[in-house]
Scaffold this motif. Sequence first.
Motif, PDB file in Angstrom:
ATOM      1  N   UNK A  23       0.839  -1.044  -0.069  1.00 53.43           N
ATOM      2  CA  UNK A  23       0.045  -0.357  -0.155  1.00 53.43           C
ATOM      3  C   UNK A  23       0.821   1.414   0.040  1.00 53.43           C
ATOM      4  N   UNK A  24       0.047   2.333  -0.376  1.00 59.07           N
ATOM      5  CA  UNK A  24       1.128   3.177  -0.437  1.00 59.07           C
ATOM      6  C   UNK A  24       1.521   4.340   0.699  1.00 59.07           C
ATOM      7  N   UNK A  25       0.458   4.179   1.419  1.00 58.43           N
ATOM      8  CA  UNK A  25       0.523   4.699   3.236  1.00 58.43           C
ATOM      9  C   UNK A  25      -0.190   3.679   3.802  1.00 58.43           C
ATOM     10  N   UNK A  26      -0.322   4.316   5.069  1.00 60.90           N
ATOM     11  CA  UNK A  26      -1.228   3.536   6.298  1.00 60.90           C
ATOM     12  C   UNK A  26      -1.484   4.822   6.526  1.00 60.90           C
ATOM     13  N   UNK A  27      -2.577   5.364   7.354  1.00 61.88           N
ATOM     14  CA  UNK A  27      -3.108   6.248   8.412  1.00 61.88           C
ATOM     15  C   UNK A  27      -4.490   5.768   9.350  1.00 61.88           C
ATOM     16  N   UNK A  57       1.780   6.328   8.976  1.00 62.24           N
ATOM     17  CA  UNK A  57       3.052   8.019   8.433  1.00 62.24           C
ATOM     18  C   UNK A  57       2.004   9.316   9.076  1.00 62.24           C
ATOM     19  N   UNK A  58       1.372   9.161   9.375  1.00 61.26           N
ATOM     20  CA  UNK A  58       0.172   9.732  10.623  1.00 61.26           C
ATOM     21  C   UNK A  58      -0.451   9.199  11.217  1.00 61.26           C
ATOM     22  N   UNK A  59      -1.091  10.256  12.655  1.00 62.14           N
ATOM     23  CA  UNK A  59      -2.101   9.479  12.893  1.00 62.14           C
ATOM     24  C   UNK A  59      -3.232  11.004  13.079  1.00 62.14           C
ATOM     25  N   UNK A 111       0.188  19.421  18.171  1.00 61.16           N
ATOM     26  CA  UNK A 111       0.887  17.794  17.293  1.00 61.16           C
ATOM     27  C   UNK A 111       2.147  18.202  16.910  1.00 61.16           C
ATOM     28  N   UNK A 112       2.391  16.774  16.839  1.00 56.77           N
ATOM     29  CA  UNK A 112       4.483  16.379  15.946  1.00 56.77           C
ATOM     30  C   UNK A 112       4.814  15.887  15.450  1.00 56.77           C
ATOM     31  N   UNK A 113       6.191  15.640  14.952  1.00 58.61           N
ATOM     32  CA  UNK A 113       6.631  14.582  14.016  1.00 58.61           C
ATOM     33  C   UNK A 113       7.365  14.236  15.085  1.00 58.61           C
ATOM     34  N   UNK A 114       7.699  12.557  15.330  1.00 53.37           N
ATOM     35  CA  UNK A 114       8.192  11.635  15.886  1.00 53.37           C
ATOM     36  C   UNK A 114       9.059  10.708  15.581  1.00 53.37           C
ATOM     37  N   UNK A 115      10.130  11.360  14.870  1.00 50.32           N
ATOM     38  CA  UNK A 115      10.854   9.377  13.804  1.00 50.32           C
ATOM     39  C   UNK A 115       9.613   9.080  12.753  1.00 50.32           C
ATOM     40  N   UNK A 116       9.769  10.178  12.471  1.00 47.86           N
ATOM     41  CA  UNK A 116       8.675   9.293  11.013  1.00 47.86           C
ATOM     42  C   UNK A 116       7.689   9.474  10.981  1.00 47.86           C
ATOM     43  N   UNK A 117       6.577   9.320  12.272  1.00 49.80           N
ATOM     44  CA  UNK A 117       5.123   9.584  12.341  1.00 49.80           C
ATOM     45  C   UNK A 117       4.964  10.816  13.024  1.00 49.80           C
ATOM     46  N   UNK A 118       3.287  10.898  12.155  1.00 46.09           N
ATOM     47  CA  UNK A 118       2.626  12.461  12.211  1.00 46.09           C
ATOM     48  C   UNK A 118       2.440  12.652  13.491  1.00 46.09           C
ATOM     49  N   UNK A 160       2.210  10.562  -3.389  1.00 51.91           N
ATOM     50  CA  UNK A 160       3.268   9.279  -3.857  1.00 51.91           C
ATOM     51  C   UNK A 160       3.797   9.655  -2.575  1.00 51.91           C
ATOM     52  N   UNK A 161       4.428  10.011  -2.228  1.00 51.49           N
ATOM     53  CA  UNK A 161       5.854  10.062  -1.285  1.00 51.49           C
ATOM     54  C   UNK A 161       5.639  10.533   0.030  1.00 51.49           C
ATOM     55  N   UNK A 162       4.474  11.606   0.582  1.00 50.23           N
ATOM     56  CA  UNK A 162       3.854  11.724   1.621  1.00 50.23           C
ATOM     57  C   UNK A 162       2.560  12.267   1.727  1.00 50.23           C
ATOM     58  N   UNK A 163       2.199  12.677   2.789  1.00 50.17           N
ATOM     59  CA  UNK A 163       1.127  13.525   3.374  1.00 50.17           C
ATOM     60  C   UNK A 163       1.796  14.999   3.885  1.00 50.17           C
TER      61      UNK A 163
END
Length: 309
Positions: A195-199, A238-240, A250-257, A282-285
Motif C-alpha cells: 500500500x502507498x501509505x497507512x493512516x 505515516x500519520x495519526x 501535534x508534532x513529528x516524532x521519528x517519522x510519525x506525524x 506518492x511520497x508523503x502526506x
Amino acid sequence: MAGDESIFLRAQDRSFLGLTEDEQKEWNGPFYFIQAADPQLGLMKAWRIGDCDSGGDEWAEEVQLTKQAVQAINKLEPKPRFLVLCGDLVHAMPGNSFREDQVKDLKAELRGINPDIPLVFVSGNHDLGNAPTPDTIEQFCRDWGDDYFSFWIGGVLCLVLNSQFFFDSSGCPELATAHDVWLENQLQRAIQTPCQHVLIFQHIPLFLQTPEEEDDYFNLQRGIRERLIQRFKQAGIKAVFSGHYHRNAGGLHDGLDMVVSSAIGCQLGDDTHGVRVVVVTEDGITHRYHSLDQLSKRGMDEDLRKLLA
C-alpha cells in the motif's frame, strides 16, 4: 432510520461500503481529503456558562458552523475523496436527555454533504462515554456505524480506531480485547500488504506536543502511548489524525506525524472554527488547517490544483 442508512451506516462488519481493498487498493495518483473534529453540538454555550456536565441545552451555534463547513466542502473543486469526523459528534453523553435531539440535528446538517463525498465517523468520548459500555458502543453503532474499522482509498490503507478503549476500558474489557486483536491484525496486514501509505484516525491524541509529555486529559496515558507509537512505527504508519483538544497541536516524532486538529465547534484556545485539508501524494502526506471562512473562498480551488499537480 431507513433514511439515514445509506448515508450514516456505511461502516459495517469492520469495513466501509465502496472503500474496500478490492475496490481501492491501487494507487491512482495524488488526492486529498478533509479531516474535521468535534462539532460537539451543545458545548459552546455550556463552556461559556461553565456547565459542561449538563449535556448542553442549546446548540444552534454548532448547527450553523456545521452547515457552513458542509457548504464550504461542497464547493471545493476537485472534490475531496472523503470527509472524516474525528469524534465528539455531539456533546451530550450517552443517556443524557439532550442527546437524541443533538444527534438528529447533526444528521440533518450532514445530510447536505455531496453524496459523492463519503462520510467517515470516528467515535469520541462524548459519543461513547468516558468509560464506554457495551450499551453505549451499541448505541453509537446504531447512530453512526462501526466504532472501529478499516477502509482503503486510492492505494492508502486507513484504520479508524476507538481510542476510548485506550483511555478506560473497565466497562467493556472483552470488547477492548477484541479491538486490540483486530488492531494487531490490521497492523500486520499493513506490513504484509503493498500500500502507498497507512493512516490512522482516532479521537484522543497519542500526544499533544511530544511523546515524552506528562499525562493529561487530552492525551493518552504515557505507557499506553509509548506502546502504541512503537506498534504504529513498526507497521509503517505515516500519520495519526485526531481531535479532542479543541486546539491545533501535534508534532513529528521519528517519522510519525501526530496531527491534532481543532474543532468545527467550540474552541478552547486561539484557533478558529475550521477543518484540515490533507493532501496525499506518492511520497508523503501534507496538511494545513483552514478556518471555515478560508475554506469558503474560491482561492482554495487553485491552491488545491497546485498541490495535486
